[in-house]
Design an enzyme around this catalytic site. Structure first.
Site, PDB file in Angstrom:
ATOM      1  N   TYR A  25      72.155 109.785  60.252  1.00 57.19           N
ATOM      2  CA  TYR A  25      71.223 110.154  59.334  1.00 57.19           C
ATOM      3  C   TYR A  25      71.129 109.167  58.044  1.00 57.19           C
ATOM      4  O   TYR A  25      72.085 109.483  57.013  1.00 57.19           O
ATOM      5  CB  TYR A  25      71.745 111.604  58.599  1.00 57.19           C
ATOM      6  CG  TYR A  25      72.174 112.698  59.563  1.00 57.19           C
ATOM      7  CD1 TYR A  25      71.269 113.178  60.303  1.00 57.19           C
ATOM      8  CD2 TYR A  25      73.597 112.817  59.798  1.00 57.19           C
ATOM      9  CE1 TYR A  25      71.358 114.351  61.432  1.00 57.19           C
ATOM     10  CE2 TYR A  25      73.716 114.034  60.854  1.00 57.19           C
ATOM     11  CZ  TYR A  25      72.728 114.280  61.406  1.00 57.19           C
ATOM     12  OH  TYR A  25      72.954 115.391  62.735  1.00 57.19           O
ATOM     13  N   SER A  30      68.483 116.536  51.169  1.00 62.38           N
ATOM     14  CA  SER A  30      68.547 117.228  50.158  1.00 62.38           C
ATOM     15  C   SER A  30      69.815 118.109  49.964  1.00 62.38           C
ATOM     16  O   SER A  30      70.680 118.040  48.902  1.00 62.38           O
ATOM     17  CB  SER A  30      67.641 118.139  50.099  1.00 62.38           C
ATOM     18  OG  SER A  30      67.463 119.171  48.982  1.00 62.38           O
ATOM     19  N   GLN A 104      64.996 122.324  51.827  1.00 59.67           N
ATOM     20  CA  GLN A 104      66.424 122.838  52.231  1.00 59.67           C
ATOM     21  C   GLN A 104      67.077 123.787  51.356  1.00 59.67           C
ATOM     22  O   GLN A 104      66.585 123.778  50.278  1.00 59.67           O
ATOM     23  CB  GLN A 104      67.508 121.822  52.664  1.00 59.67           C
ATOM     24  CG  GLN A 104      67.273 121.005  54.061  1.00 59.67           C
ATOM     25  CD  GLN A 104      68.461 120.033  54.230  1.00 59.67           C
ATOM     26  OE1 GLN A 104      68.609 119.377  53.398  1.00 59.67           O
ATOM     27  NE2 GLN A 104      68.566 119.817  55.622  1.00 59.67           N
ATOM     28  N   ASP A 165      69.722 123.885  62.140  1.00 56.32           N
ATOM     29  CA  ASP A 165      68.624 123.534  62.597  1.00 56.32           C
ATOM     30  C   ASP A 165      68.303 124.388  63.934  1.00 56.32           C
ATOM     31  O   ASP A 165      67.241 125.022  63.969  1.00 56.32           O
ATOM     32  CB  ASP A 165      68.651 122.089  63.054  1.00 56.32           C
ATOM     33  CG  ASP A 165      68.683 121.318  61.969  1.00 56.32           C
ATOM     34  OD1 ASP A 165      68.708 121.819  60.769  1.00 56.32           O
ATOM     35  OD2 ASP A 165      68.884 120.047  62.143  1.00 56.32           O
ATOM     36  N   ARG A 200      73.505 118.072  71.016  1.00 59.20           N
ATOM     37  CA  ARG A 200      72.180 118.126  70.030  1.00 59.20           C
ATOM     38  C   ARG A 200      71.240 119.098  70.889  1.00 59.20           C
ATOM     39  O   ARG A 200      71.261 119.669  71.809  1.00 59.20           O
ATOM     40  CB  ARG A 200      71.617 116.880  70.014  1.00 59.20           C
ATOM     41  CG  ARG A 200      72.576 115.692  69.400  1.00 59.20           C
ATOM     42  CD  ARG A 200      72.619 115.700  68.009  1.00 59.20           C
ATOM     43  NE  ARG A 200      71.301 115.829  67.424  1.00 59.20           N
ATOM     44  CZ  ARG A 200      71.177 116.076  65.974  1.00 59.20           C
ATOM     45  NH1 ARG A 200      72.169 116.173  65.212  1.00 59.20           N
ATOM     46  NH2 ARG A 200      69.895 116.059  65.486  1.00 59.20           N
ATOM     47  N   GLU A 400      81.478 115.273  61.334  1.00 59.03           N
ATOM     48  CA  GLU A 400      80.208 116.222  61.174  1.00 59.03           C
ATOM     49  C   GLU A 400      80.736 117.489  61.202  1.00 59.03           C
ATOM     50  O   GLU A 400      80.384 118.530  60.300  1.00 59.03           O
ATOM     51  CB  GLU A 400      79.015 115.729  61.654  1.00 59.03           C
ATOM     52  CG  GLU A 400      77.834 116.366  61.514  1.00 59.03           C
ATOM     53  CD  GLU A 400      76.517 115.923  62.216  1.00 59.03           C
ATOM     54  OE1 GLU A 400      76.774 114.972  63.139  1.00 59.03           O
ATOM     55  OE2 GLU A 400      75.530 116.292  61.866  1.00 59.03           O
TER      56      GLU A 400
HETATM   57  C1  9WN Z   1      67.292 117.446  60.451  1.00 52.66           C
HETATM   58  C2  9WN Z   1      71.702 115.528  57.279  1.00 52.66           C
HETATM   59  C3  9WN Z   1      71.453 116.768  58.010  1.00 52.66           C
HETATM   60  C4  9WN Z   1      71.693 118.174  57.622  1.00 52.66           C
HETATM   61  C5  9WN Z   1      71.383 119.270  58.318  1.00 52.66           C
HETATM   62  C6  9WN Z   1      71.792 119.071  59.895  1.00 52.66           C
HETATM   63  C7  9WN Z   1      70.977 117.770  60.449  1.00 52.66           C
HETATM   64  C8  9WN Z   1      68.804 117.024  60.549  1.00 52.66           C
HETATM   65  C9  9WN Z   1      68.737 116.344  62.126  1.00 52.66           C
HETATM   66  O1  9WN Z   1      71.308 116.779  59.676  1.00 52.66           O
HETATM   67  O2  9WN Z   1      69.700 118.010  60.312  1.00 52.66           O
HETATM   68  O3  9WN Z   1      67.233 117.752  58.882  1.00 52.66           O
HETATM   69  O4  9WN Z   1      68.311 115.362  62.336  1.00 52.66           O
HETATM   70  O5  9WN Z   1      69.549 117.226  63.033  1.00 52.66           O
HETATM   71  O6  9WN Z   1      71.408 119.916  60.582  1.00 52.66           O
HETATM   72  O7  9WN Z   1      72.006 120.487  58.035  1.00 52.66           O
HETATM   73  O8  9WN Z   1      71.157 118.372  56.312  1.00 52.66           O
HETATM   74  O9  9WN Z   1      73.148 115.844  57.475  1.00 52.66           O
END
Ligand code: 9WN
Length: 428
Positions: A25, A30, A104, A165, A200, A400
């Protein structure tokens, strides 16, 4: 362990915000930023305020705080779905920086209040004063535009808005979203190159996620007439508990910055009342999401149901019922926990120890539940949960999420909110 957490946050700091993870990520998220600010307040207070201010700079004119703020310096494909899918630049009222169009859980007012309390100096007060109107606008967006059922609760329009998610909580509403896994052949998923695909969401989940994004985007991210055709409309207990907790926090912030706390308190009371009326299930003694397309409570018992404990005005009878649920074999909260708090009923036949939000343990959820237990007079259970969470990071590092039986680290290895919330737990 504190050192590892600080190093993790430092390594994930990117000019004016923190990325949740460098690999999985790499942009700003948010609710991550809110949890991150809570931890940064312990060690880098200036960055805590910067984190929140950067996020709110990307707030849309209608008040929505986007769930992803894209870093323009990153290459196309650094995350999927990226700006080319969201196309926020086409929407009047979106900021110059590219963002998603979803939101979020609004945990930011609480984060700002906690950051202020950690170091209540003039700089912090000025930052709090600066954020206050944006935090109020965030709540106004949710109250005015997202109350699809007109019942005082916020409706989420995508599972990503819940932050959990692919929780089993969304299986029933998601099953009604028309999509085919084969659609994903046209795209390159980014997550499965950095994490085990077996951990995932599936391709069918992703096909549905994209179909819902496309529906909302092609509706101009407008919240008008959602009830008429939007494929996913759900009232989530965690999202609404955060929405209520935000009004409680705003009441305190208002008093600090010289505004009237009264309207915030009144709104907080109405949200708690609506949660009890619409999402509490007396048969199970916990809160369940409501699928607005069928007007039914979903049946999966997930950890989402425990999170209204964060509401200070939750009546004792309901808080007691949630504590029974938390202590049950489903969630195993105890003074001495033998296993971490799972995200899903561990006695359910479809409990999955490895797959994202369908069993594994996450620190942000444990942190929220612990806060609720403390607020409702259960310090021993809160202490048990705290020890369990610290034990996870001691054993596996700032992952995570964690295996709900063995505590092994899963997902991204250097994850920001795990580090941040650990620092908060250590300081407490
Ligand atoms: C989609 C960033 C985010 C968290 C979420 C988590 C995951 C994203 C993804 O990662 O979501 O927004 O790509 O899976 O589920 O809670 O904010 O850490």
């Amino acid at each position: 362990m504190g050192r590892l957490a600080v190093d993790t946050l430092d390594a994930n700091w990117e000019h004016d915000h923190t990325v949740p993870s460098r690999t999985l990520y790499p942009h700003q998220w948010s609710w991550d930023s809110a949890f991150i600010a809570i931890g940064l307040a312990q060690v880098r207070p200036d960055r805590a305020w910067r984190e929140l201010t950067t996020l709110f700079r990307a707030q849309w004119a209608d008040g929505r705080v986007p769930h992803i703020v894209f870093n323009p310096a990153l290459r196309v494909g650094a995350y999927f779905p990226g700006p080319e899918m969201w196309r926020s630049a086409d929407v009047p009222g979106a900021p110059t920086v590219a963002t998603s169009g979803l939101v979020q859980p609004p945990v930011h007012a609480l984060a700002a209040l906690l950051a202020y309390r950690r170091a209540p100096d003039p700089t912090a007060l000025a930052a709090l004063r600066g954020l206050y109107p944006a935090l109020v606008a965030q709540q106004r967006y949710l109250a005015d535009r997202r109350d699809v059922a007109g019942d005082g609760l916020v409706c989420i329009v995508h599972p990503w808005e819940s932050g959990l998610d692919n929780s089993p909580a969304w299986d029933e509403p998601m099953a009604a979203v028309p999509a085919e896994a084969a659609v994903m052949r046209a795209y390159r998923r980014h997550d499965t190159t950095h994490a085990d695909a077996a951990h995932r969401p599936t391709d069918l989940d992703y096909a549905r996620y994209l179909a819902i994004v496309a529906a909302y985007r092609d509706h101009g991210y407008s919240d008008r007439d959602l009830a008429a055709g939007h494929p996913f409309l759900v009232e989530c207990p965690l999202f609404n508990a955060a929405f209520g907790a935000a009004e409680h926090a705003l009441a305190e912030i208002a008093a600090l910055v010289g505004d009237d706390p009264g309207p915030h308190r009144a709104r907080a009371a109405r949200i708690t009342e609506a949660l009890l009326r619409r999402l509490y299930d007396p048969d199970t003694g916990t809160f369940q999401p409501r699928d607005l397309r069928t007007d039914r409570l979903v049946s999966a018992r997930t950890v989402l149901g425990l999170t209204p404990l964060i509401l200070p005005d939750l009546p004792t009878r309901h808080a007691d019922a949630l504590v029974v649920e938390a202590r049950s074999a489903r969630f195993g909260v105890a003074r001495l926990m033998d296993r971490p708090l799972p995200t899903y009923d561990r006695t359910a036949p479809d409990f999955e120890a490895l797959r994202y939000w369908r069993g594994p343990s996450w620190l942000n959820i444990g942190w929220l539940v612990r806060r609720g237990l403390l607020g409702h007079g259960h310090p021993e259970l809160a202490a048990g949960l705290r020890r369990s969470m610290i034990g996870l990071v001691a054993g596996a590092g700032c992952h995570e999420y964690f295996h709900p039986d063995t505590g092994a680290g899963l997902g991204s290895p250097a994850f920001s909110w795990t580090a941040a919330l650990l620092l908060d737990l250590l300081a407490d």
